[in-house]
Design a protein around this motif. Structure first.
Motif, PDB file in Angstrom:
ATOM      1  N   ALA A 129      -6.989   1.732 -16.539  1.00 35.40           N
ATOM      2  CA  ALA A 129      -7.535   1.154 -15.311  1.00 35.40           C
ATOM      3  C   ALA A 129      -7.947   2.256 -14.335  1.00 35.40           C
ATOM      4  CB  ALA A 129      -6.510   0.237 -14.658  1.00 35.40           C
ATOM      5  N   LEU A 130      -9.037   1.998 -13.624  1.00 35.57           N
ATOM      6  CA  LEU A 130      -9.486   2.914 -12.573  1.00 35.57           C
ATOM      7  C   LEU A 130      -8.794   2.523 -11.273  1.00 35.57           C
ATOM      8  CD1 LEU A 130     -13.300   3.153 -13.338  1.00 35.57           C
ATOM      9  CD2 LEU A 130     -11.737   5.071 -13.190  1.00 35.57           C
ATOM     10  N   THR A 131      -7.925   3.384 -10.783  1.00 33.37           N
ATOM     11  CA  THR A 131      -7.169   3.078  -9.571  1.00 33.37           C
ATOM     12  C   THR A 131      -7.497   4.091  -8.476  1.00 33.37           C
ATOM     13  OG1 THR A 131      -5.275   4.388 -10.335  1.00 33.37           O
ATOM     14  CG2 THR A 131      -5.284   2.037 -10.885  1.00 33.37           C
ATOM     15  N   LEU A 132      -7.358   3.628  -7.238  1.00 30.17           N
ATOM     16  CA  LEU A 132      -7.596   4.476  -6.074  1.00 30.17           C
ATOM     17  C   LEU A 132      -6.321   4.554  -5.248  1.00 30.17           C
ATOM     18  CD1 LEU A 132     -11.083   3.073  -4.935  1.00 30.17           C
ATOM     19  CD2 LEU A 132     -10.653   5.148  -6.268  1.00 30.17           C
ATOM     20  N   THR A 133      -5.910   5.748  -4.903  1.00 35.23           N
ATOM     21  CA  THR A 133      -4.733   5.943  -4.070  1.00 35.23           C
ATOM     22  C   THR A 133      -5.130   5.901  -2.594  1.00 35.23           C
ATOM     23  OG1 THR A 133      -4.975   8.356  -3.994  1.00 35.23           O
ATOM     24  CG2 THR A 133      -3.746   7.415  -5.864  1.00 35.23           C
ATOM     25  N   ARG A 134      -4.133   5.891  -1.730  1.00 29.82           N
ATOM     26  CA  ARG A 134      -4.403   5.903  -0.293  1.00 29.82           C
ATOM     27  C   ARG A 134      -5.106   7.189   0.129  1.00 29.82           C
ATOM     28  NH1 ARG A 134      -2.250   2.250   3.267  1.00 29.82           N
ATOM     29  NH2 ARG A 134      -1.026   0.582   2.285  1.00 29.82           N
ATOM     30  N   GLN A 135      -4.812   8.282  -0.556  1.00 30.02           N
ATOM     31  CA  GLN A 135      -5.476   9.537  -0.234  1.00 30.02           C
ATOM     32  C   GLN A 135      -6.943   9.513  -0.658  1.00 30.02           C
ATOM     33  OE1 GLN A 135      -2.438   9.353  -1.838  1.00 30.02           O
ATOM     34  NE2 GLN A 135      -1.367   9.732   0.107  1.00 30.02           N
ATOM     35  N   VAL A 149      -5.979  -6.510   7.172  1.00 33.34           N
ATOM     36  CA  VAL A 149      -6.069  -7.858   6.617  1.00 33.34           C
ATOM     37  C   VAL A 149      -4.676  -8.392   6.281  1.00 33.34           C
ATOM     38  CG1 VAL A 149      -6.914  -9.231   4.665  1.00 33.34           C
ATOM     39  CG2 VAL A 149      -8.409  -7.548   5.750  1.00 33.34           C
ATOM     40  N   ALA A 150      -3.837  -7.538   5.684  1.00 34.44           N
ATOM     41  CA  ALA A 150      -2.474  -7.960   5.337  1.00 34.44           C
ATOM     42  C   ALA A 150      -1.690  -8.353   6.584  1.00 34.44           C
ATOM     43  CB  ALA A 150      -1.762  -6.828   4.584  1.00 34.44           C
ATOM     44  N   ASP A 151      -1.828  -7.591   7.662  1.00 33.43           N
ATOM     45  CA  ASP A 151      -1.150  -7.941   8.916  1.00 33.43           C
ATOM     46  C   ASP A 151      -1.636  -9.292   9.440  1.00 33.43           C
ATOM     47  OD1 ASP A 151       0.344  -5.632   8.924  1.00 33.43           O
ATOM     48  OD2 ASP A 151      -1.014  -4.528  10.232  1.00 33.43           O
ATOM     49  N   GLU A 152      -2.916  -9.560   9.318  1.00 38.50           N
ATOM     50  CA  GLU A 152      -3.485 -10.803   9.842  1.00 38.50           C
ATOM     51  C   GLU A 152      -2.975 -12.025   9.083  1.00 38.50           C
ATOM     52  OE1 GLU A 152      -5.829 -13.191  12.350  1.00 38.50           O
ATOM     53  OE2 GLU A 152      -5.343 -11.048  12.511  1.00 38.50           O
ATOM     54  N   VAL A 153      -2.814 -11.909   7.758  1.00 39.12           N
ATOM     55  CA  VAL A 153      -2.397 -13.073   6.963  1.00 39.12           C
ATOM     56  C   VAL A 153      -0.904 -13.071   6.666  1.00 39.12           C
ATOM     57  CG1 VAL A 153      -4.670 -13.217   5.882  1.00 39.12           C
ATOM     58  CG2 VAL A 153      -2.852 -11.965   4.713  1.00 39.12           C
ATOM     59  N   GLY A 154      -0.169 -12.059   7.161  1.00 37.71           N
ATOM     60  CA  GLY A 154       1.262 -11.999   6.914  1.00 37.71           C
ATOM     61  C   GLY A 154       1.618 -11.611   5.495  1.00 37.71           C
ATOM     62  N   ALA A 155       0.789 -10.788   4.869  1.00 39.23           N
ATOM     63  CA  ALA A 155       1.011 -10.364   3.484  1.00 39.23           C
ATOM     64  C   ALA A 155       1.614  -8.969   3.447  1.00 39.23           C
ATOM     65  CB  ALA A 155      -0.305 -10.380   2.710  1.00 39.23           C
ATOM     66  N   PRO A 156       2.297  -8.612   2.378  1.00 35.21           N
ATOM     67  CA  PRO A 156       2.800  -7.248   2.238  1.00 35.21           C
ATOM     68  C   PRO A 156       1.645  -6.274   1.995  1.00 35.21           C
ATOM     69  CG  PRO A 156       3.170  -8.482   0.222  1.00 35.21           C
ATOM     70  CD  PRO A 156       2.663  -9.461   1.231  1.00 35.21           C
ATOM     71  N   PRO A 157       1.826  -5.016   2.308  1.00 36.07           N
ATOM     72  CA  PRO A 157       0.744  -4.043   2.084  1.00 36.07           C
ATOM     73  C   PRO A 157       0.445  -3.861   0.600  1.00 36.07           C
ATOM     74  CG  PRO A 157       2.770  -2.929   2.724  1.00 36.07           C
ATOM     75  CD  PRO A 157       3.020  -4.384   2.905  1.00 36.07           C
ATOM     76  N   VAL A 158      -0.784  -3.527   0.308  1.00 39.01           N
ATOM     77  CA  VAL A 158      -1.211  -3.285  -1.072  1.00 39.01           C
ATOM     78  C   VAL A 158      -0.723  -1.914  -1.510  1.00 39.01           C
ATOM     79  CG1 VAL A 158      -3.218  -2.965  -2.568  1.00 39.01           C
ATOM     80  CG2 VAL A 158      -3.204  -4.793  -0.860  1.00 39.01           C
ATOM     81  N   ASP A 159      -0.130  -1.853  -2.694  1.00 41.18           N
ATOM     82  CA  ASP A 159       0.356  -0.584  -3.233  1.00 41.18           C
ATOM     83  C   ASP A 159      -0.689   0.125  -4.084  1.00 41.18           C
ATOM     84  OD1 ASP A 159       3.094  -0.811  -2.244  1.00 41.18           O
ATOM     85  OD2 ASP A 159       3.312  -2.447  -3.687  1.00 41.18           O
ATOM     86  N   ILE A 160      -1.476  -0.641  -4.827  1.00 45.12           N
ATOM     87  CA  ILE A 160      -2.450  -0.064  -5.753  1.00 45.12           C
ATOM     88  C   ILE A 160      -3.752  -0.855  -5.650  1.00 45.12           C
ATOM     89  CG2 ILE A 160      -2.993   0.466  -8.182  1.00 45.12           C
ATOM     90  CD1 ILE A 160       0.027   0.445  -8.726  1.00 45.12           C
ATOM     91  N   VAL A 161      -4.866  -0.139  -5.585  1.00 40.11           N
ATOM     92  CA  VAL A 161      -6.190  -0.759  -5.693  1.00 40.11           C
ATOM     93  C   VAL A 161      -6.798  -0.318  -7.014  1.00 40.11           C
ATOM     94  CG1 VAL A 161      -8.525  -0.875  -4.771  1.00 40.11           C
ATOM     95  CG2 VAL A 161      -6.574  -0.889  -3.212  1.00 40.11           C
ATOM     96  N   ALA A 162      -7.196  -1.297  -7.818  1.00 38.81           N
ATOM     97  CA  ALA A 162      -7.906  -1.023  -9.062  1.00 38.81           C
ATOM     98  C   ALA A 162      -9.335  -1.517  -8.932  1.00 38.81           C
ATOM     99  CB  ALA A 162      -7.215  -1.700 -10.241  1.00 38.81           C
ATOM    100  N   VAL A 163     -10.255  -0.830  -9.585  1.00 43.05           N
ATOM    101  CA  VAL A 163     -11.673  -1.194  -9.545  1.00 43.05           C
ATOM    102  C   VAL A 163     -12.150  -1.386 -10.974  1.00 43.05           C
ATOM    103  CG1 VAL A 163     -13.944  -0.590  -8.630  1.00 43.05           C
ATOM    104  CG2 VAL A 163     -11.889   0.307  -7.529  1.00 43.05           C
ATOM    105  N   ASN A 164     -12.875  -2.493 -11.222  1.00 43.59           N
ATOM    106  CA  ASN A 164     -13.416  -2.709 -12.558  1.00 43.59           C
ATOM    107  C   ASN A 164     -14.831  -3.274 -12.469  1.00 43.59           C
ATOM    108  OD1 ASN A 164     -13.185  -5.481 -12.032  1.00 43.59           O
ATOM    109  ND2 ASN A 164     -11.288  -5.707 -13.186  1.00 43.59           N
ATOM    110  N   GLY A 165     -15.379  -3.657 -13.615  1.00 43.83           N
ATOM    111  CA  GLY A 165     -16.756  -4.126 -13.671  1.00 43.83           C
ATOM    112  C   GLY A 165     -16.903  -5.622 -13.724  1.00 43.83           C
TER     113      GLY A 165
END
Length: 377
Positions: free
Chosen positions: A94-100, A112-128
């Motif tokens: 998987a192609l993942t992006l870190t916070r850095q 967005v997470a603060d607005e909807v009351g969700a926990p922060p995202v730990d990993i973002v993956a990008v695909n096709g």
């Protein structure tokens, strides 16, 4: 069998659920009999895996050093491993992006997470894919957001925020089908059914006879597994549909009802066309993403309107577990939210696009390679 079951569920619940959410909102799943029954059935699946593990260990200990007992114990443990709870994981390729690597994107996700009351995202993956999804995976229960780059490109700024609001809303909408306990049981059953596919062998009469007998045994196991899947889907279908409406409400809260409805409209009018365009990429030259942008910019308005009118007739939806997209769009338009809870400037979106583009070349190659391989199938 599963397809017919899902079709019957859709006919049974779609109109009723839509009336409910228009009248009183989706709410959160309650402890109704169906939800309690789904947890009971999931418990049966998990206990089956545990009992197999204990049985395998007992066989190894009780029959040691008998070769037959050891072989039988290993076989039981192997089957126990097959039906173990699936907690999910990020694919190794998987192609993942870190916070850095994507600070602007993660900053938007935090807002967005603060607005909807969700926990922060730990990993973002990008695909096709022309899709996006949110999942909580692994023993550490990390929160993973997967963004399909083609889908991202055909949305405008506000619709992209609505997409993020919808996906992060899945962490707070109480959907047991995607939860740890019931979700892992369902994933176990899906995997077991996949493994129990019929076997096809070439050979003489003896091989064909052996294959026939083996497929009978496989069928005898596959049928009850399929039946359990159907039961769990029946028990969770209503709450899962309401959970999708709840996630749509989060999208409207974050980005405005107009943006959330625009996201639904694009899923009706643009997604399938973009998919066909990408599928034909084997015949195209030049930059794949620039070509997709140009194709979407020139997409005929008359064709968009035709697809909108067809959507109610064909019940267009993302998949069997989502309400029809035109009903979701009608729901979001009727919501009372005003201005967007989270806004993004043009400069911020350009930086986010630059962060996502770091994965663009590889994804474009994968899409083109798949399209070329399909020419020879």
């Amino acid at each position: 069998m599963l397809a017919r079951s899902r079709s019957r569920l859709a006919r049974r619940y779609v109109a009723d659920l839509h009336r409910r959410v228009l009248d009183s909102g989706p709410g959160l799943p309650s402890r109704d009999p169906a939800r309690i029954a789904s947890y009971a059935l999931a418990t049966t699946v998990h206990l089956f895996a545990l009992s197999l593990t204990l049985a395998g260990v007992w066989l190894l200990a009780a029959t040691w050093p008998s070769p037959f007992g050891i072989a039988l114990g290993i076989m039981v443990l192997a089957f126990a491993y097959l039906v173990r709870p699936r907690l999910g994981r990020v694919r190794k390729d998987a192609l993942t992006l870190t916070r850095q690597e994507a600070p602007t994107l993660y900053d938007l996700l935090d807002r967005v997470a603060d607005e909807v009351g969700a926990p922060p995202v730990d990993i973002v993956a990008v695909n096709g894919d022309l899709n996006a999804c949110f999942a909580t995976i692994g023993l550490r229960r990390r929160h993973v957001l997967t963004i399909g780059l083609p889908l991202w490109l055909i949305l405008d700024r506000a619709e992209r925020v609505a997409l993020l609001g919808h996906e992060l809303g899945h962490s707070t909408n109480g959907d047991s089908r995607h939860g740890l306990y019931v979700g892992s049981a369902l994933n176990t059953l899906y995997e077991l059914r996949r493994v129990l596919a019929p076997i096809v062998l070439d050979g003489g009469l003896l091989e064909i006879a052996a294959m026939f007998l083996l497929n009978i045994v496989i069928w005898l196991v596959r049928v009850p597994v399929t039946g359990m899947i159907m039961l769990l889907e029946l028990m969770t279908y209503r709450s899962s549909q309401l959970a999708e409406y709840a996630a749509d409400e989060r999208a409207a809260q974050v980005a405005s009802p107009v943006a959330a409805a625009g996201l639904m409209d694009k899923s009706i009018t643009r997604v399938s066309a973009a998919g066909r365009h990408l599928a034909s990429s084997a015949h195209r030259t030049g930059d794949l993403w620039e070509g997709l942008r140009e194709y979407m910019d020139g997409f005929p308005e008359l064709e968009e309107e035709r697809l909108r009118r067809l959507a109610p007739l064909e019940a267009v939806r993302v998949d069997a577990f989502h309400p029809p997209s035109h009903l979701r769009m009608a729901f979001t338009v009727a919501l009372p939210y005003g201005a967007a809870g989270v806004t993004v400037t043009e400069g911020e979106m350009e930086r986010i696009q630059g962060e996502l583009d770091t994965a663009g070349d590889r994804i474009a190659r994968e899409i083109t390679d798949r399209a070329r391989a399909a020419l020879y199938q």
